[in-house]
Scaffold this active site. Structure first.
Site, PDB file in Angstrom:
ATOM      1  N   ARG A 102      -4.735   7.226   0.100  1.00 19.36           N
ATOM      2  CA  ARG A 102      -3.876   6.064  -0.042  1.00 19.36           C
ATOM      3  C   ARG A 102      -4.344   5.166  -1.177  1.00 19.36           C
ATOM      4  NH1 ARG A 102      -5.547   2.331   3.974  1.00 19.36           N
ATOM      5  NH2 ARG A 102      -3.675   1.071   3.500  1.00 19.36           N
ATOM      6  N   CYS A 105       0.853  -1.187   0.000  1.00 21.58           N
ATOM      7  CA  CYS A 105       0.000   0.000   0.000  1.00 21.58           C
ATOM      8  C   CYS A 105       0.885   1.232   0.000  1.00 21.58           C
ATOM      9  CB  CYS A 105      -0.915   0.035   1.230  1.00 21.58           C
ATOM     10  SG  CYS A 105      -2.084  -1.332   1.345  1.00 21.58           S
TER      11      CYS A 105
END
Length: 324
Positions: free
Chosen positions: A16, A2
């Site tokens: 994100r 991530c």
């Protein structure tokens, strides 16, 4: 894998990429101020700051992957499998389960200064949500309008780092990721200077040669460098459209495409969703792997004095705007 980033124009933005091989049924959630938030070892919160973000609503509990509260404090939790260590409960500490951490902080903290104070008494304890959900090894990036920190539960204890670049990926530890940027100090958004030798004259043959050496692979170390370079050099106008468009372009620079990271058994890691929250206006924007059109939920269009979590199913199918 991530990547989380921050970005600032007239307003402050936080978001994100969620990279994984499968979805756990994530949904956009708004948690109003009077939703009861129970905790295992500390007093429950009957009232708290309202918050919005993406996560999983399980057994009546908002398990946020990333979220922003009404004061403009944001957080994203990222996988930290190689280093995360949760220890047993410690007497005299605020023993918080990993799944409670986001709600516990966002529910009562307005800015990074208050977060740092709470972290002085916290122990992120080895406590599971239930028997069917294993502990996720995580670290977290917190950000307000002025500063950003990274919180990492390590074997030697909880570490808190100031984050001047506003970026976080996965392993290794954040101090290494930040130090590793020293290897790329020669990168530039300008054209390169010929310093090779006085014996030969060299010329640029392409635009963008100042960024020669910027890593392009999908490892967490390389994504950290690329996201830091891209976000720190990004330029956009101050309008909402220009700001969020630029933010999603930053995230796209480190996105994972299906087929590039095989996980075995026919599974492939992809960027399941990308998010961008305008923390000043409480608007949560997102795209998904198959839906490039930006969807949005405005926290302030809801009754934030309510006592139930509001759920917005993620729009996953591609949305095409026909012009003929």
């Amino acid at each position: 894998m991530c990547t989380a980033v921050t970005y600032k124009t007239k307003d402050h933005y936080f978001g994100r990429n969620m990279d994984y091989e499968l979805s756990y049924g994530e949904t956009v959630m708004v948690t109003p101020r009077k939703v009861p938030l129970p905790f295992r070892n500390v007093p429950d919160m009957k009232t708290h700051y309202a918050m919005i973000g993406m996560g999983n609503f399980t057994d009546g509990y908002p398990l946020y992957y990333d979220a922003t509260n009404e004061k403009g404090l944001s957080v994203a939790g990222l996988l930290f499998a190689g280093n995360a260590a949760y220890i047993p409960e410690v007497p005299g500490k605020d023993n918080i389960a990993p799944y409670e951490f986001v709600a516990w902080i966002l529910g009562q903290c307005a800015d990074i200064t208050e977060v740092k104070e709470k972290l002085k008494t916290i122990n992120i304890a080895d406590i599971r949500f239930n028997e069917s959900l294993p502990l996720s090894p995580m670290h977290w990036m917190f950000s307000d309008r002025e500063s950003t920190i990274v919180v990492e539960p390590l074997r030697e204890g909880l570490k808190v780092y100031d984050n001047p670049v506003g970026v976080l990926t996965n392993d290794p530890t954040f101090d290494f990721q930040l130090f590793n940027l020293n290897q790329y100090m020669g990168l530039s958004c300008e054209g390169p200077q010929d310093t090779f030798s006085q014996k030969v004259t060299l010329n640029s043959y392409s635009r963008g040669m100042g960024s020669f050496g910027l890593p392009g692979d999908l490892t967490s170390i390389s994504r950290f460098v690329r996201a830091a370079f891209t976000s720190c050099n990004s330029i956009s106008g101050d309008t909402e459209s220009e700001s969020i468009s630029q933010f999603f372009h930053i995230l796209n620079s480190v996105a994972v495409q299906r087929g590039c990271v095989h996980m075995g058994d026919g599974e492939n890691e992809i960027t399941i969703y990308s998010s961008c929250c305008n923390v000043d206006k409480g608007i949560y924007y997102y795209t998904t792997y198959e839906n490039n059109q930006i969807s949005a939920v405005n926290m302030y269009r809801e009754n934030l004095r309510g006592n139930r979590v509001l759920l917005y199913p993620v729009i996953k199918g591609q949305q095409v705007r026909w012009q003929n």
